[in-house]
Write a protein that holds these residues in place. Structure first.
Motif, PDB file in Angstrom:
ATOM      1  N   HIS A   1       0.807  -1.219   0.000  1.00 20.82           N
ATOM      2  CA  HIS A   1       0.000   0.000   0.000  1.00 20.82           C
ATOM      3  C   HIS A   1       0.839   1.267   0.000  1.00 20.82           C
ATOM      4  O   HIS A   1       0.325   2.360  -0.258  1.00 20.82           O
ATOM      5  N   ARG A   2       2.166   1.131   0.248  1.00 18.51           N
ATOM      6  CA  ARG A   2       3.057   2.283   0.223  1.00 18.51           C
ATOM      7  C   ARG A   2       3.812   2.401  -1.096  1.00 18.51           C
ATOM      8  O   ARG A   2       4.480   3.394  -1.347  1.00 18.51           O
ATOM      9  N   GLY A   3       3.732   1.372  -1.929  1.00 17.61           N
ATOM     10  CA  GLY A   3       4.374   1.426  -3.239  1.00 17.61           C
ATOM     11  C   GLY A   3       5.679   0.681  -3.344  1.00 17.61           C
ATOM     12  O   GLY A   3       6.464   0.933  -4.268  1.00 17.61           O
ATOM     13  N   PHE A   4       5.923  -0.275  -2.446  1.00 16.45           N
ATOM     14  CA  PHE A   4       7.181  -1.012  -2.438  1.00 16.45           C
ATOM     15  C   PHE A   4       6.967  -2.482  -2.787  1.00 16.45           C
ATOM     16  O   PHE A   4       5.993  -3.103  -2.350  1.00 16.45           O
ATOM     17  N   ILE A   5       7.917  -3.032  -3.549  1.00 13.36           N
ATOM     18  CA  ILE A   5       7.873  -4.461  -3.801  1.00 13.36           C
ATOM     19  C   ILE A   5       8.446  -5.194  -2.587  1.00 13.36           C
ATOM     20  O   ILE A   5       9.167  -4.618  -1.768  1.00 13.36           O
ATOM     21  N   ASP A   6       8.119  -6.482  -2.489  1.00 12.66           N
ATOM     22  CA  ASP A   6       8.697  -7.360  -1.481  1.00 12.66           C
ATOM     23  C   ASP A   6       9.805  -8.154  -2.154  1.00 12.66           C
ATOM     24  O   ASP A   6       9.536  -8.902  -3.102  1.00 12.66           O
ATOM     25  N   PRO A   7      11.069  -7.997  -1.736  1.00 11.80           N
ATOM     26  CA  PRO A   7      12.157  -8.743  -2.374  1.00 11.80           C
ATOM     27  C   PRO A   7      11.915 -10.252  -2.406  1.00 11.80           C
ATOM     28  O   PRO A   7      12.406 -10.939  -3.311  1.00 11.80           O
ATOM     29  N   ASN A   8      11.164 -10.771  -1.437  1.00 16.86           N
ATOM     30  CA  ASN A   8      10.867 -12.203  -1.449  1.00 16.86           C
ATOM     31  C   ASN A   8      10.021 -12.585  -2.661  1.00 16.86           C
ATOM     32  O   ASN A   8      10.128 -13.710  -3.161  1.00 16.86           O
ATOM     33  N   ASP A   9       9.176 -11.661  -3.128  1.00 18.44           N
ATOM     34  CA  ASP A   9       8.392 -11.933  -4.338  1.00 18.44           C
ATOM     35  C   ASP A   9       9.318 -12.096  -5.539  1.00 18.44           C
ATOM     36  O   ASP A   9       9.082 -12.929  -6.413  1.00 18.44           O
ATOM     37  N   LEU A  10      10.360 -11.276  -5.575  1.00 14.19           N
ATOM     38  CA  LEU A  10      11.345 -11.414  -6.655  1.00 14.19           C
ATOM     39  C   LEU A  10      12.054 -12.761  -6.553  1.00 14.19           C
ATOM     40  O   LEU A  10      12.210 -13.463  -7.559  1.00 14.19           O
ATOM     41  N   LYS A  11      12.464 -13.112  -5.360  1.00 10.52           N
ATOM     42  CA  LYS A  11      13.168 -14.377  -5.170  1.00 10.52           C
ATOM     43  C   LYS A  11      12.307 -15.547  -5.655  1.00 10.52           C
ATOM     44  O   LYS A  11      12.800 -16.466  -6.317  1.00 10.52           O
TER      45      LYS A  11
END
Length: 386
Positions: A122-132
């Motif tokens: 909701h703040r506009g940041f990706i979760d690095p775990n999603d990339l992993k």
């Protein structure tokens, strides 16, 4: 006149224009020509390249000149896809990238490539775990912007780089169009980043200028074929005066960068703390360190963003809705949609974007104008929602 739309474009500085004029008059030859006039122009061109490389803590042969950030994004993404398609056809980006990235990815999808679009919170940041979790054996590129152009969220590039350290064959591209001169140099010089795109008109250089950092040893297919300029990577006669002016602008930008960032932060805070006090205001940008110092995005629910923009224009203050590239279309912000902001609020969003040339006095004038604009729209406000 108060200009608070610097994320759309900046005004070329007088010293930059002086460089452009001088080079246009005295170094007008084609850098590819064999004669002395061409050699003089080429010396100026290579001098600009060396200066930019030094400022970026890179090597001269890692700097390639382009016409803008859009060209740079297209080149890196398509160039990677065409160069590495025999190794894989999967690319990863985020749901909040600039249209230069998103629409390029869409084009590649039509050519048979597969793209994963990472969600944001909701703040506009990706979760690095999603990339992993999204990385696959056939992944060839990860493209993540440094700073979101609509709300100013600084993406976790160092964490992404740490993940990609275990995937050395995957190209890592960063769109840093909104990140240059904003206190991010240490992050941008992370050795795992392979490609970075920049646009000159975002830092007081002439329009039609930009450059790509391409780490030594990385290879992509050329986007423009022709006479073999830029080491056969980007054909087309180089715009020597504009490139020299861009090098000048970059040097001026990075001189006393910390003080300039602090100055922008002070202006943004002055506006934020005033506007956030009003009950019918929804803030999207925040004052926390993970947001860039120059972007402030908020909404007045119940009033369309373009209506607010024109209301401020009556006070000789110039802002924008969200991305300048889509503001005239009157469409909902793609970033706010990805942040799951309700449509009736997202269409009310406006963006104030600052520069070190702005002043605290201008912030005070904006706040005074905001009071009048707010009062004028009071009957139209919807109930704010987060």
């Amino acid at each position: 006149m108060i200009y608070f739309d610097n994320s759309a474009t900046t005004k070329a500085l007088p010293a930059v224009l002086d460089t452009y004029r001088t080079v246009s008059e005295d170094f007008y030859g084609n850098p590819s020509s064999l004669h002395a006039v061409g050699g003089k122009a080429d010396a100026m061109l290579q001098g600009a390249r060396k200066q930019i490389a030094s400022l970026m803590q890179a090597k001269p042969d890692e700097i390639y000149f382009t016409s803008c950030g859009t060209e740079g994004d297209n080149w890196v993404i398509k160039g990677t896809a065409f160069e590495k398609r025999q190794f894989g056809r999967h690319l990863i980006t985020t749901a909040i990238e600039h249209p230069a990235v998103i629409n390029t990815m869409h084009q590649l999808e039509q050519l048979g490539f597969e793209v994963t679009y990472l969600p944001v919170d909701h703040r506009g940041f990706i979760d690095p775990n999603d990339l992993k979790n999204a990385l696959r054996d056939d992944t060839i590129l990860v493209s993540v912007m440094a700073v979101n152009n609509e709300v100013g969220a600084k993406q976790p590039l160092d964490e992404i780089a740490a993940i990609l350290a275990d995937h050395p064959n995957v190209h890592f591209h960063v769109d840093a169009v909104q990140g240059i001169g904003k206190g991010l140099m240490a992050t941008l010089r992370n050795p795992r980043i392979d490609f970075i795109t920049f646009s000159g008109h975002k830092f007081h250089a002439p329009r039609g200028t930009g450059f790509v950092y391409m780490k030594e040893g990385r290879h992509i297919a050329p986007l423009l074929a022709g006479g073999g300029q830029e080491d056969n990577q980007r054909s087309g006669t180089e715009n020597t005066p504009a490139i020299a002016a861009m090098a000048k602008a970059l040097r001026l930008l990075l001189t006393d960068e910390d003080q300039k960032v602090a100055h922008e932060q002070a202006i943004r805070r002055r506006i934020y703390e005033h506007v956030a006090k009003f009950p019918n205001v929804v803030m999207f940008s925040q004052l926390t360190p993970d947001f860039a110092p120059h972007i402030l995005c908020f909404a007045l629910p119940g009033v369309r963003g373009e209506t607010i923009v024109h209301a401020f224009e009556q006070h000789d203050i110039y802002i924008s809705t969200t991305s300048a590239c889509s503001s005239k279309k009157g469409t909902e912000s793609s970033t706010l949609a990805a942040m799951h902001v309700p449509s009736q609020i997202a269409t009310s969003a406006i963006r104030v974007s600052l520069d070190d040339q702005n002043t605290l006095a201008e912030a005070d004038a904006f706040n005074a104008a905001f009071d009048q604009v707010y009062a004028g729209f009071a009957k139209l406000f919807a109930t704010p929602q987060q």
